[in-house]
Design a protein around this motif. Structure first.
Motif, PDB file in Angstrom:
ATOM      1  N   ARG A  60       0.789  -1.156  -0.076  1.00  0.00           N
ATOM      2  CA  ARG A  60      -0.028  -0.135   0.286  1.00  0.00           C
ATOM      3  C   ARG A  60       0.801   1.058   0.069  1.00  0.00           C
ATOM      4  O   ARG A  60       0.682   2.227  -0.657  1.00  0.00           O
ATOM      5  CB  ARG A  60      -1.008  -0.578   0.847  1.00  0.00           C
ATOM      6  N   ASP A  61       1.997   1.217   0.511  1.00  0.00           N
ATOM      7  CA  ASP A  61       3.003   2.540   1.152  1.00  0.00           C
ATOM      8  C   ASP A  61       3.557   2.612  -0.378  1.00  0.00           C
ATOM      9  O   ASP A  61       4.292   4.001  -0.416  1.00  0.00           O
ATOM     10  CB  ASP A  61       3.536   1.989   2.176  1.00  0.00           C
ATOM     11  N   LEU A  62       4.060   1.500  -0.818  1.00  0.00           N
ATOM     12  CA  LEU A  62       4.973   1.920  -1.997  1.00  0.00           C
ATOM     13  C   LEU A  62       4.428   1.712  -3.480  1.00  0.00           C
ATOM     14  O   LEU A  62       5.680   1.637  -4.850  1.00  0.00           O
ATOM     15  CB  LEU A  62       6.615   0.520  -1.567  1.00  0.00           C
ATOM     16  N   MET A  63       2.801   0.960  -3.671  1.00  0.00           N
ATOM     17  CA  MET A  63       2.596   1.215  -5.235  1.00  0.00           C
ATOM     18  C   MET A  63       2.564   2.334  -5.511  1.00  0.00           C
ATOM     19  O   MET A  63       3.208   3.499  -5.180  1.00  0.00           O
ATOM     20  CB  MET A  63       1.555   0.437  -4.601  1.00  0.00           C
ATOM     21  N   ASP A  64       2.821   1.968  -7.278  1.00  0.00           N
ATOM     22  CA  ASP A  64       1.954   2.665  -7.900  1.00  0.00           C
ATOM     23  C   ASP A  64       1.302   3.614  -8.009  1.00  0.00           C
ATOM     24  O   ASP A  64       0.488   2.902  -8.015  1.00  0.00           O
ATOM     25  CB  ASP A  64       2.737   2.543  -9.076  1.00  0.00           C
ATOM     26  N   PRO A  65       1.823   4.557  -7.867  1.00  0.00           N
ATOM     27  CA  PRO A  65       0.684   5.742  -7.669  1.00  0.00           C
ATOM     28  C   PRO A  65      -0.724   5.403  -8.704  1.00  0.00           C
ATOM     29  O   PRO A  65      -2.592   5.722  -8.136  1.00  0.00           O
ATOM     30  CB  PRO A  65       0.479   7.386  -7.006  1.00  0.00           C
TER      31      PRO A  65
END
Length: 976
Positions: A933-938
């Motif tokens: 969730r924190d590092l996924m592609d926006p």
């Protein structure tokens, strides 16, 4: 100086003749007989000289030091004489044997031709030694000998030298007798071999004899020049005072030119004297002189020095002095220039020309680049140091070694007389038998750029320098047992300044924060080995003001406390059970912690916001961390990506010489066998060629994995900084957000620097950068392109922080998974309210003793195995793809059961996904979900991936609540 014979053409012709074995025509008999007669006469002369001249001289050994030195030369001269005599005798014996047997001659029978190179070598050695004896006035000293042996033979010698009576004439007689017969015999060789050559028909034999004649002609010229030089030099020593002769006179040294014969001056009053020898250039001014080794003399003919009208100037460059020679006319200048250059060239070659003086010699100007050893004499940083290495126009330039008498030495690259490039410097420590070793990049004589310093006290520094001081990012480590520590961070003027991380291995603590003048100063976080951490304000190394202390048992103290973590003064202690104690704290010896205050027991549970508090976010903006690393890369780009700058901005360059590479250690460049050679011109060219998204992704992946590419070097440095902060003691859940935003910022900076390299490459090609057409910002591109590529480098430390942060939730989740695992497949499907028409009963293959209700881990097996792959990946994109494939496997199984395409609504998907999650038994699912969730592609937010991740989160939270409710029921609490 030794003279070596050049006989390449002559020897080549002789080798071609070796296997021919052709007999010579009988018409050569007359020439052969003449040669035999000449050799016989010459041998008789040599025997007489040996008996009546050399033996008496050798018996008259002097007792004074000068005479002893000359006597050694005489002994060597006798050795050369004997060798020449023996070889002539061998030549005579073979010729005589052939004549007596009436056999036909082969060219091999003429030693003077067939072994002409050896003949010439023996003559050269003899006359060079003879000339050395002449130079030191050996014959004059010998005739003045007062030994009994000399007196006994003097009468015999006078009979042999009938024309000479006085001692002065005796020395001249000895000079003549020991060279004239031998010199005449060389001339006779020329005549006899010429006559022999006339008897030959055209062919290899004639060519060989012709070559021999030419070499003997050269030998005659050589002898004349050697004797002329010797007499010229002897006359100089006689004219100079004892002081100069004593220091300058060397038997092998020859005077080539004298400014009294060929006027030139080194000063305006023209009272000096210039002497050019075959090895040194000497300037005599009054009662003093200066001597310059020709191997380190450069002649600048294009001198721009302004001179008086009618004066023509040559600039003479030596390692420590530069001076000018002035001539009155251009012809005089040109002659001196030519003589100087020829003398320098021959000195560098280690041999004189053959003959000594040709029209142009063997070459024109000597090379400007040279290799030589020199001891510096004048004041300066190199005084008394010995330099061995490459030179260019009077300056150390290239590879070299400097050694001082006090034990210092420097090995490495030099430029224009200063250390420049990579070098290794050893400096002895005072009063210790140890050295400080600097392996560093240097700029104009000072350490600048990246280097490794191993100090004699066992400390090691790896990082950047400027003007010999630690400056920028660096790591200082003391591995000794006395006080082990490690500092990773910013330096300024040799002191810790700025953001840095300090490991005190004695105390088992890590300080993360700011520094000033080698002291902790400003905001700082301290993490202990026991898991306790706190944030305080520091001033000159001392804690000031209040702070926040986070204990391992989830208790939180806010207030003032000591370095040993004892509470002092006003504060608030929040316990894990929700109680809060607020008041004044004291610590008295033997009485423990005491307080006066209020205990509040109304809170049922400690707020998660407190127990999971994140430190350092406001006090250490991510933009201000590790500026030293970014600044070096920025300087590299601003320099135009010069190779010299690249070598020093992060680690060592691949082109460093093999000898130095053996001594190098690598901080960021861990050298391996890489197939790709990253040269800056190639890098910039490839950047232009790989601008399309797919091609760019492949290029960046390759570049970041290389320890030789600038971007790869940058990534290695960031990895070291990250590990220094968050590994080991730094693995504390209260630092998760700091670490997470740091990794994102790394991706942003790497993307910025990639763009900087690309813009530079396009500028050099005269192109303009293309504008982005996809509408993504730089931050989005950094997250979507760079972050997935670099995340594996930081994943171990980062995921550990996620596991610690979500430890409580994951424990609840794991306990729920254990409870659910007790259910057989059908019971679990029923418990989770999965619609029965979706149950894959066909998948349950039973044996005779099995019942369906007891079958476990069979239903939705493909989806379960797919979800279990979640822990094998690092990239959030790959984890989301696995989640999508898990969803597709569930849907595929359901479609097979329903015997038609079946699109799962959310009401059906959640219980089925929960079933798969419970059977997959992923241990740290909470940490996995939050990392994704924190590092996924926006760009994935709001799409299918986001939907599936939300569904997975729901399953995770539901399994937690199931266990939590069960635990509350066991304690008699009401389940909501």
């Amino acid at each position: 100086m030794a003279l070596r014979l050049r006989m390449t053409t002559f020897n080549a012709k002789r080798r071609r003749m070796w296997h021919s074995g052709r007999k010579l025509d009988m018409c050569t008999s007359e020439a052969t007989a003449s040669l035999l007669q000449a050799e016989e006469t010459f041998l008789a002369c040599l025997a007489r000289i040996d008996a009546l001249i050399l033996k008496p001289l050798l018996q008259a050994e002097p007792h004074d030091q000068k005479g002893k030195d000359n006597f050694k030369l005489l002994v060597l001269l006798n050795d050369r004489f004997q060798a020449l005599w023996n070889f002539t005798e061998e030549n005579y014996r073979i010729l005589k044997q052939k004549c007596s047997t009436s056999e036909s001659f082969c060219i091999q029978d003429f030693y003077a031709v067939w072994k002409g190179d050896l003949f010439l070598s023996l003559y050269i050695q003899y006359f060079v030694t003879f000339a050395n004896y002449v130079v030191v006035q050996g014959f004059e000293h010998a005739t003045k000998s007062k030994s009994e042996a000399w007196k006994h033979h003097k009468t015999v010698l006078k009979q042999f030298l009938t024309d000479f009576t006085t001692e002065a004439s005796m020395s001249l007689a000895l000079y003549a007798v020991l060279h004239k017969p031998i010199r005449d015999h060389v001339e006779q060789y020329v005549l006899l071999l010429t006559k022999l050559n006339e008897a030959f028909k055209e062919g290899p034999e004639k060519d060989l004899v012709t070559s021999a004649v030419k070499e003997y002609v050269k030998l005659g010229s050589f002898i004349s020049q050697v004797l002329d030089e010797a007499c010229f030099t002897k006359a100089l020593w006689k004219s100079l005072g004892y002081k100069f002769t004593e220091m300058l006179c060397v038997p092998e040294r020859r005077l080539l030119e004298d400014s009294r014969n060929l006027p030139i001056s080194a000063s305006t009053n023209r009272s000096d004297r210039i002497l050019l020898f075959d090895d040194v250039l000497v300037l005599i001014q009054g009662n003093s002189f200066q001597s310059f080794d020709l191997k380190l003399v450069w002649v600048d003919k294009n001198c721009r020095e302004k001179s008086a009208a009618g004066v023509y100037v040559l600039r003479i460059i030596t390692p420590e002095e530069t001076f000018f020679l002035s001539a009155k006319d251009p012809q005089m200048k040109a002659v001196w220039q030519w003589k100087l250059n020829q003398a320098i060239r021959q000195a560098l070659n280690g041999k004189r020309d053959f003959p000594l003086w040709g029209k142009t010699g063997e070459g024109t100007e000597p090379p400007s680049r040279r290799f030589f050893t020199y001891v510096f004499r004048l004041e300066g940083k190199f005084k008394s140091a010995t330099y061995e290495g490459e030179w260019h126009w009077g300056k150390p330039h290239g590879k070299g070694t400097l050694k001082w008498r006090d034990g210092r030495n420097h090995v490495g690259d030099f430029k224009d007389g200063l250390e420049h490039g990579f070098g290794i410097c050893l400096v002895p420590r005072q009063s210790e038998d140890r050295y400080d070793c600097y392996k560093c990049h240097w700029h104009e004589g000072k350490m600048r750029g990246y280097g490794i310093c191993e100090y004699g006290n066992e400390m090691v520094y790896k990082g950047y320098f400027k003007d010999n001081l630690r400056q920028g990012f660096g790591i200082l480590e003391n591995p000794s047992a006395d006080h082990p520590f490690k500092y990773t961070g910013q330096w300024e003027n040799d002191k810790k300044n700025g953001y840095g991380v300090w490991d005190d291995k004695d105390r088992g603590e890590r300080y993360i924060g700011t520094w000033l003048d080698d002291h902790k100063h400003g905001q700082g976080i301290v993490v202990t080995q026991s898991g306790v951490c706190y944030q305080r304000t520091f001033h000159a190394g001392k804690m000031v003001g209040s702070g926040i202390l986070l204990l391992e048992d989830d208790s939180v103290y806010e207030g003032n406390f000591m370095e040993d973590l004892k509470f002092v003064g006003k504060g608030k202690l929040s316990f894990a059970n929700g109680f809060i104690l607020e008041g004044t704290f004291t610590n008295k010896s033997g009485q423990g912690l005491q307080t006066q205050g209020i205990l509040n027991t109304s809170n049922e549970q400690l707020d998660d916001r407190i127990t999971k508090a994140q430190l350092g976010l406001e006090d250490f903006p991510v933009e201000k961390r590790w500026k030293g690393i970014y600044d070096q890369f920025l300087e590299f780009i601003h320099s135009g990506c010069k190779e010299e700058t690249e070598e020093s901005f992060t680690g060592f360059h691949i082109q460093t010489s093999k000898e130095l590479r053996k001594s190098q250690e690598y901080l960021f460049c861990q050298r391996g066998t890489e197939d790709v050679s990253w040269k800056m011109e190639d890098i910039l060219e490839e950047l232009v060629q790989h601008q399309e998204l797919e091609s760019l992704h492949c290029y960046l992946d390759k570049a970041l994995k290389s320890s030789l590419h600038p971007l790869g070097k940058l990534l290695k440095a960031l990895m070291i900084a990250f590990q220094a902060t968050y590994s080991g003691i730094g693995a504390n859940r209260h630092l998760l957000t700091m670490a997470q935003e740091e990794v994102k910022y790394y991706a942003k900076k790497i993307w910025e620097f990639y763009q900087g390299l690309l813009h530079l490459a396009l500028e050099q090609k005269g192109q303009l950068p293309t504008k982005s057409v996809d509408g993504e910002t730089n931050d989005q591109k950094a997250c979507s392109i760079v972050l997935p590529l670099i995340l594996p480098c930081f994943y171990p430390e980062l995921f550990m922080l996620y596991m610690l942060y979500h430890e409580r939730e994951d424990d609840l989740y794991c306990q729920g998974i254990v409870d659910l695992s007790l259910f057989p497949d059908l019971k679990l499907l029923e418990f989770l309210d999965v619609q029965k028409h979706l149950w894959p009963l066909k998948d349950l293959t039973l044996t005779t003793n099995q019942r369906r209700s007891l079958i476990k881990d069979k239903c939705f097996l493909s989806a379960t195995e797919c979800l279990q792959k979640l822990i094998t990946t690092v990239d959030p994109r790959e984890k989301l793809v696995i989640l999508q494939k898990t969803y597709e496997e569930i849907e595929s199984t359901v479609s097979r059961v329903a015997e038609k395409d079946y699109k799962l609504p959310m009401d059906d998907l959640l219980p089925l996904l929960m079933y798969v999650v419970s059977r997959a038994k992923i241990q740290h699912l909470g940490a996995e979900i939050h990392l994704i969730r924190d590092l996924m592609d926006p760009t994935n937010q709001g799409g299918l991936y986001d939907f599936l991740l939300t569904a997975l989160e729901s399953c995770y939270e539901h399994i937690q609540r199931m266990r939590l409710h069960q635990r509350e029921n066991c304690h008699g609490t009401h389940s909501p």
